[in-house]
Design a protein around this motif. Structure first.
Motif, PDB file in Angstrom:
ATOM      1  N   UNK A  17      -4.130   1.331  10.834  1.00 34.29           N
ATOM      2  CA  UNK A  17      -3.365   0.096  10.873  1.00 34.29           C
ATOM      3  C   UNK A  17      -3.649  -0.363  11.586  1.00 34.29           C
ATOM      4  N   UNK A  18      -4.183   0.001  13.003  1.00 32.12           N
ATOM      5  CA  UNK A  18      -3.768  -0.555  13.873  1.00 32.12           C
ATOM      6  C   UNK A  18      -5.197  -1.892  13.808  1.00 32.12           C
ATOM      7  N   UNK A  62       3.553  -3.967  10.304  1.00 27.42           N
ATOM      8  CA  UNK A  62       3.992  -4.587  11.669  1.00 27.42           C
ATOM      9  C   UNK A  62       4.871  -2.649  11.574  1.00 27.42           C
ATOM     10  N   UNK A  63       5.656  -2.812   9.984  1.00 27.88           N
ATOM     11  CA  UNK A  63       6.824  -1.730   9.913  1.00 27.88           C
ATOM     12  C   UNK A  63       6.258  -0.430   9.360  1.00 27.88           C
ATOM     13  N   UNK A  64       4.694  -0.556   8.941  1.00 29.71           N
ATOM     14  CA  UNK A  64       3.918   0.614   8.420  1.00 29.71           C
ATOM     15  C   UNK A  64       3.757   1.004  10.216  1.00 29.71           C
ATOM     16  N   UNK A 122     -10.748  -2.779   3.634  1.00 29.37           N
ATOM     17  CA  UNK A 122      -9.173  -2.665   2.802  1.00 29.37           C
ATOM     18  C   UNK A 122      -9.280  -1.306   2.001  1.00 29.37           C
ATOM     19  N   UNK A 123      -9.877  -0.288   2.286  1.00 30.85           N
ATOM     20  CA  UNK A 123      -9.582   0.918   1.536  1.00 30.85           C
ATOM     21  C   UNK A 123      -9.039   1.801   2.790  1.00 30.85           C
ATOM     22  N   UNK A 124      -8.459   1.468   4.046  1.00 31.93           N
ATOM     23  CA  UNK A 124      -7.804   2.246   5.239  1.00 31.93           C
ATOM     24  C   UNK A 124      -6.773   2.396   4.409  1.00 31.93           C
ATOM     25  N   UNK A 125      -5.436   1.530   3.675  1.00 26.31           N
ATOM     26  CA  UNK A 125      -4.563   2.102   3.223  1.00 26.31           C
ATOM     27  C   UNK A 125      -4.203   2.992   2.045  1.00 26.31           C
ATOM     28  N   UNK A 126      -5.712   3.098   1.182  1.00 26.43           N
ATOM     29  CA  UNK A 126      -5.671   4.875   0.254  1.00 26.43           C
ATOM     30  C   UNK A 126      -6.046   5.738   1.539  1.00 26.43           C
TER      31      UNK A 126
END
Length: 153
Positions: A17-18, A62-64, A122-126
Motif C-alpha cells: 500500500x505504501x 490512508x485508512x487501509x 493496480x495489482x497491489x490491492x488484489x
C-alpha cells in the motif's frame, strides 16, 4: 508479534500500500497528442497543467494503512483482528471501485478520447486481498489451537 505468519502477511500488505503512493497505478493515453497522463493515488495531472485530485482513493489508502497497523497490533484479540482484516479486504475492493470511477471521470474530462493503460501497482490491492485472506485463515488456525488447548478433557 513478528514470528507469526499472519503478521508477515499484514506487513507485506502495508508495504504494498505504501508503494502505491510512489508508483503510478495507470493512466490515460491520448493518441492525438501521444501523451500519457498518469493516475496516482493523489490524482491525475491534466494536459493543461491542472490536477484532478482523487480524494476518495487517497483517503481509502490512508485508512487501509491505519487498519493494517491496528490489525497487526491486535494480536492478543484474534477474533477482533479477524474482523478488522475483513474490513481491510472491503477497503481494498473499494479502492478499485474508486480507481475505475476516477479513471472514467478523467477520461471524460479529456473529451472521451484515449485509452486506459494499466500498470503494475493496480495489482497491489488484489495481492493485498489475497494476503489479508491468508492472514485471516492463519489467525483462525491460531484461535482454534488456543481453544482446543483450553478445553477440559
Amino acid at each position: 508479534m513478528l514470528q507469526r505468519i499472519q503478521t508477515v502477511y499484514l506487513l507485506i500488505t502495508f508495504l504494498l500500500t505504501v508503494l502505491m503512493y510512489f508508483i503510478p497505478m495507470g493512466g490515460v493515453f491520448i493518441e492525438s497528442t501521444a501523451a500519457m497522463n498518469d493516475i496516482t493515488l493523489i490524482g491525475m495531472e491534466m494536459p493543461d497543467g491542472t490536477t484532478s485530485y482523487a480524494w476518495g482513493m487517497l483517503l481509502l489508502s490512508i485508512i487501509i494503512l491505519v487498519v493494517n497497523i491496528i490489525g497487526i497490533g491486535l494480536y492478543k484479540n484474534r477474533i477482533f483482528q479477524m474482523r478488522f482484516n475483513m474490513f481491510n479486504i472491503l477497503l481494498n475492493v473499494a479502492i478499485y471501485i474508486f480507481y475505475f470511477f476516477f479513471a472514467w471521470l478523467c477520461k471524460e474530462k479529456l473529451g472521451g478520447e484515449g485509452e486506459f493503460v494499466y500498470k503494475l501497482p493496480l495489482v497491489f490491492p488484489i495481492i493485498n486481498i489475497v494476503l489479508t485472506y491468508l492472514a485471516i485463515r492463519a489467525i483462525g488456525r491460531d484461535e482454534a489451537l488456543v481453544r482446543s488447548l483450553d478445553r477440559i478433557r
